[in-house]
Design a protein around this motif. Structure first.
Motif, PDB file in Angstrom:
ATOM      1  N   LEU A  37       0.754  -1.199  -0.100  1.00 44.03           N
ATOM      2  CA  LEU A  37      -0.095   0.117   0.006  1.00 44.03           C
ATOM      3  C   LEU A  37       0.943   1.177  -0.046  1.00 44.03           C
ATOM      4  CD1 LEU A  37      -2.665  -0.883   2.625  1.00 44.03           C
ATOM      5  CD2 LEU A  37      -2.749  -1.438   0.326  1.00 44.03           C
ATOM      6  N   THR A  38       0.308   2.422  -0.785  1.00 40.42           N
ATOM      7  CA  THR A  38       1.099   3.655  -0.536  1.00 40.42           C
ATOM      8  C   THR A  38       0.869   3.990   0.904  1.00 40.42           C
ATOM      9  OG1 THR A  38       1.386   5.565  -1.868  1.00 40.42           O
ATOM     10  CG2 THR A  38      -0.901   4.950  -1.095  1.00 40.42           C
ATOM     11  N   GLY A  39       1.985   4.834   1.237  1.00 38.75           N
ATOM     12  CA  GLY A  39       1.778   5.515   2.546  1.00 38.75           C
ATOM     13  C   GLY A  39       0.658   6.022   2.932  1.00 38.75           C
ATOM     14  N   GLN A  40       0.150   6.009   3.995  1.00 40.23           N
ATOM     15  CA  GLN A  40      -1.223   6.488   4.289  1.00 40.23           C
ATOM     16  C   GLN A  40      -1.111   7.657   5.398  1.00 40.23           C
ATOM     17  OE1 GLN A  40      -4.439   5.673   2.930  1.00 40.23           O
ATOM     18  NE2 GLN A  40      -2.773   4.929   1.521  1.00 40.23           N
ATOM     19  N   VAL A  41      -1.658   8.911   5.159  1.00 40.17           N
ATOM     20  CA  VAL A  41      -1.459   9.975   6.060  1.00 40.17           C
ATOM     21  C   VAL A  41      -3.007  10.607   6.034  1.00 40.17           C
ATOM     22  CG1 VAL A  41       0.873  10.780   5.591  1.00 40.17           C
ATOM     23  CG2 VAL A  41      -0.876  11.667   4.235  1.00 40.17           C
ATOM     24  N   ALA A  42      -3.313  11.272   7.128  1.00 36.05           N
ATOM     25  CA  ALA A  42      -4.595  11.893   7.387  1.00 36.05           C
ATOM     26  C   ALA A  42      -4.363  13.183   8.099  1.00 36.05           C
ATOM     27  CB  ALA A  42      -5.524  11.143   8.079  1.00 36.05           C
ATOM     28  N   GLU A  43      -5.439  13.987   7.810  1.00 35.23           N
ATOM     29  CA  GLU A  43      -5.556  15.133   8.801  1.00 35.23           C
ATOM     30  C   GLU A  43      -6.391  14.986  10.095  1.00 35.23           C
ATOM     31  OE1 GLU A  43      -6.503  18.631   6.366  1.00 35.23           O
ATOM     32  OE2 GLU A  43      -5.261  18.163   4.819  1.00 35.23           O
ATOM     33  N   ALA A  73      -6.964  10.891  16.037  1.00 35.62           N
ATOM     34  CA  ALA A  73      -7.700  11.058  14.899  1.00 35.62           C
ATOM     35  C   ALA A  73      -7.062  10.847  13.628  1.00 35.62           C
ATOM     36  CB  ALA A  73      -8.217  12.630  14.815  1.00 35.62           C
ATOM     37  N   GLN A  74      -5.715  11.192  13.536  1.00 33.52           N
ATOM     38  CA  GLN A  74      -4.768  11.023  12.385  1.00 33.52           C
ATOM     39  C   GLN A  74      -4.673   9.461  12.228  1.00 33.52           C
ATOM     40  OE1 GLN A  74      -1.417  13.144  11.443  1.00 33.52           O
ATOM     41  NE2 GLN A  74      -2.677  15.198  11.793  1.00 33.52           N
ATOM     42  N   VAL A  75      -4.743   8.663  13.167  1.00 34.87           N
ATOM     43  CA  VAL A  75      -4.396   7.257  13.340  1.00 34.87           C
ATOM     44  C   VAL A  75      -5.618   6.576  12.786  1.00 34.87           C
ATOM     45  CG1 VAL A  75      -3.856   5.266  14.697  1.00 34.87           C
ATOM     46  CG2 VAL A  75      -2.015   7.297  14.862  1.00 34.87           C
ATOM     47  N   LYS A  76      -6.607   6.985  13.271  1.00 37.89           N
ATOM     48  CA  LYS A  76      -7.808   6.181  13.248  1.00 37.89           C
ATOM     49  C   LYS A  76      -8.130   6.504  11.630  1.00 37.89           C
ATOM     50  CE  LYS A  76     -12.743   5.887  14.201  1.00 37.89           C
ATOM     51  NZ  LYS A  76     -13.020   5.421  12.871  1.00 37.89           N
ATOM     52  N   THR A  77      -8.171   7.679  11.077  1.00 37.29           N
ATOM     53  CA  THR A  77      -8.523   7.767   9.827  1.00 37.29           C
ATOM     54  C   THR A  77      -7.518   6.873   8.964  1.00 37.29           C
ATOM     55  OG1 THR A  77      -9.194   9.828  10.269  1.00 37.29           O
ATOM     56  CG2 THR A  77      -8.671   9.612   7.818  1.00 37.29           C
ATOM     57  N   CYS A  78      -6.224   7.204   9.227  1.00 41.12           N
ATOM     58  CA  CYS A  78      -5.212   6.239   8.222  1.00 41.12           C
ATOM     59  C   CYS A  78      -5.594   4.762   8.417  1.00 41.12           C
ATOM     60  CB  CYS A  78      -3.778   6.401   8.902  1.00 41.12           C
ATOM     61  SG  CYS A  78      -3.050   8.108   8.741  1.00 41.12           S
ATOM     62  N   LEU A  79      -6.025   4.333   9.678  1.00 44.44           N
ATOM     63  CA  LEU A  79      -6.335   2.870   9.887  1.00 44.44           C
ATOM     64  C   LEU A  79      -7.694   2.494   8.904  1.00 44.44           C
ATOM     65  CD1 LEU A  79      -4.998   2.243  13.423  1.00 44.44           C
ATOM     66  CD2 LEU A  79      -3.722   1.620  10.974  1.00 44.44           C
ATOM     67  N   ASP A  80      -8.367   3.461   8.838  1.00 46.05           N
ATOM     68  CA  ASP A  80      -9.642   3.393   7.976  1.00 46.05           C
ATOM     69  C   ASP A  80      -9.441   3.326   6.677  1.00 46.05           C
ATOM     70  OD1 ASP A  80     -11.300   3.325  10.644  1.00 46.05           O
ATOM     71  OD2 ASP A  80     -11.937   5.368  10.178  1.00 46.05           O
ATOM     72  N   ASN A  81      -8.610   4.105   6.201  1.00 47.48           N
ATOM     73  CA  ASN A  81      -7.973   3.960   4.863  1.00 47.48           C
ATOM     74  C   ASN A  81      -7.293   2.841   4.659  1.00 47.48           C
ATOM     75  OD1 ASN A  81      -9.000   6.540   4.661  1.00 47.48           O
ATOM     76  ND2 ASN A  81      -7.049   7.630   4.863  1.00 47.48           N
ATOM     77  N   VAL A  82      -6.395   2.159   5.527  1.00 47.58           N
ATOM     78  CA  VAL A  82      -5.646   0.909   5.412  1.00 47.58           C
ATOM     79  C   VAL A  82      -6.815  -0.256   5.218  1.00 47.58           C
ATOM     80  CG1 VAL A  82      -4.312  -0.914   6.299  1.00 47.58           C
ATOM     81  CG2 VAL A  82      -3.685   1.581   6.440  1.00 47.58           C
ATOM     82  N   ALA A 128       5.901  12.107  13.358  1.00 46.03           N
ATOM     83  CA  ALA A 128       6.662  13.300  13.223  1.00 46.03           C
ATOM     84  C   ALA A 128       7.199  13.890  14.669  1.00 46.03           C
ATOM     85  CB  ALA A 128       5.435  14.502  12.810  1.00 46.03           C
ATOM     86  N   ASP A 129       6.878  13.247  15.668  1.00 42.18           N
ATOM     87  CA  ASP A 129       7.144  13.515  17.078  1.00 42.18           C
ATOM     88  C   ASP A 129       6.995  12.091  17.786  1.00 42.18           C
ATOM     89  OD1 ASP A 129       7.536  14.189  19.401  1.00 42.18           O
ATOM     90  OD2 ASP A 129       7.130  16.229  19.499  1.00 42.18           O
ATOM     91  N   MET A 130       8.084  11.558  18.286  1.00 37.40           N
ATOM     92  CA  MET A 130       7.957  10.439  19.111  1.00 37.40           C
ATOM     93  C   MET A 130       7.094  10.501  20.444  1.00 37.40           C
ATOM     94  SD  MET A 130       9.022   7.634  17.425  1.00 37.40           S
ATOM     95  CE  MET A 130       9.224   6.431  18.535  1.00 37.40           C
ATOM     96  N   SER A 131       6.909  11.813  20.808  1.00 40.67           N
ATOM     97  CA  SER A 131       6.084  11.932  22.073  1.00 40.67           C
ATOM     98  C   SER A 131       4.679  11.456  21.755  1.00 40.67           C
ATOM     99  CB  SER A 131       6.185  13.465  22.409  1.00 40.67           C
ATOM    100  OG  SER A 131       5.314  14.246  21.552  1.00 40.67           O
ATOM    101  N   ALA A 170       5.692  15.089   5.181  1.00 39.06           N
ATOM    102  CA  ALA A 170       5.513  15.846   3.780  1.00 39.06           C
ATOM    103  C   ALA A 170       4.845  17.227   4.198  1.00 39.06           C
ATOM    104  CB  ALA A 170       4.708  15.263   2.862  1.00 39.06           C
ATOM    105  N   ARG A 171       3.930  17.243   5.236  1.00 39.01           N
ATOM    106  CA  ARG A 171       3.461  18.590   5.583  1.00 39.01           C
ATOM    107  C   ARG A 171       3.574  18.747   7.082  1.00 39.01           C
ATOM    108  NH1 ARG A 171      -0.644  16.242   2.533  1.00 39.01           N
ATOM    109  NH2 ARG A 171      -2.078  16.615   4.153  1.00 39.01           N
ATOM    110  N   PRO A 172       3.559  20.051   7.548  1.00 39.33           N
ATOM    111  CA  PRO A 172       3.782  20.091   9.061  1.00 39.33           C
ATOM    112  C   PRO A 172       2.553  19.538  10.000  1.00 39.33           C
ATOM    113  CG  PRO A 172       3.911  22.118   7.922  1.00 39.33           C
ATOM    114  CD  PRO A 172       3.707  21.421   6.818  1.00 39.33           C
ATOM    115  N   GLU A 173       1.268  19.589   9.272  1.00 42.69           N
ATOM    116  CA  GLU A 173       0.062  19.410   9.992  1.00 42.69           C
ATOM    117  C   GLU A 173      -0.046  17.932  10.191  1.00 42.69           C
ATOM    118  OE1 GLU A 173      -1.361  20.032   5.742  1.00 42.69           O
ATOM    119  OE2 GLU A 173       0.031  20.941   7.185  1.00 42.69           O
TER     120      GLU A 173
END
Length: 113
Positions: free
Chosen positions: A23-29, A35-44, A66-69, A98-101
């Motif tokens: 699969l291509t890399g999955q990112v989300a806003e 919230a981003q993880v949930k959307t990414c995993l829904d896309n996966v 983007a941040d290990m915290s 790829a984008r700061p958000e």
């Protein structure tokens, strides 16, 4: 034979070859890591289904934060999503995305029949 699905100029959303789906890399806003993880995993889930695979068939997942915290927030959603007994090999590291958000990106390889 290599099968490419939803191919664009830069990448294909799905590439199938020799029993493995990539699969291509999955990112989300979203405002939070959860919230981003949930959307990414829904896309996966949707992409795996389209490829004739499922989360039970995942072989390897690479996760970039983007941040290990945000590691604990990632795992909060991930642990509830991964099917018991079907956890893939997994790596997680920190990277400038790829984008700061963007807080997270998932790269998934899975088996298919």
């Amino acid at each position: 034979m290599i099968e490419r699905i939803d191919t664009g100029t830069r990448s294909s959303k799905i590439v199938k070859h020799n029993g493995v789906v990539y699969l291509t890399g999955q990112v989300a806003e979203g405002d939070t890591i959860q919230a981003q993880v949930k959307t990414c995993l829904d896309n996966v889930d949707a992409l795996l289904s389209k490829a004739g695979s499922s989360r039970e068939d995942m072989l390897r997942v690479t996760i970039w934060l983007a941040d290990m915290s945000d590691f604990d927030g990632l795992n909060e959603v991930w642990n509830a999503w991964v099917p018991a007994g079907h956890a893939p090999a997994r790596a997680c590291g920190e990277a400038k995305l790829a984008r700061p958000e963007l807080k997270v990106e998932f790269i998934v390889d899975a088996a298919y029949s």
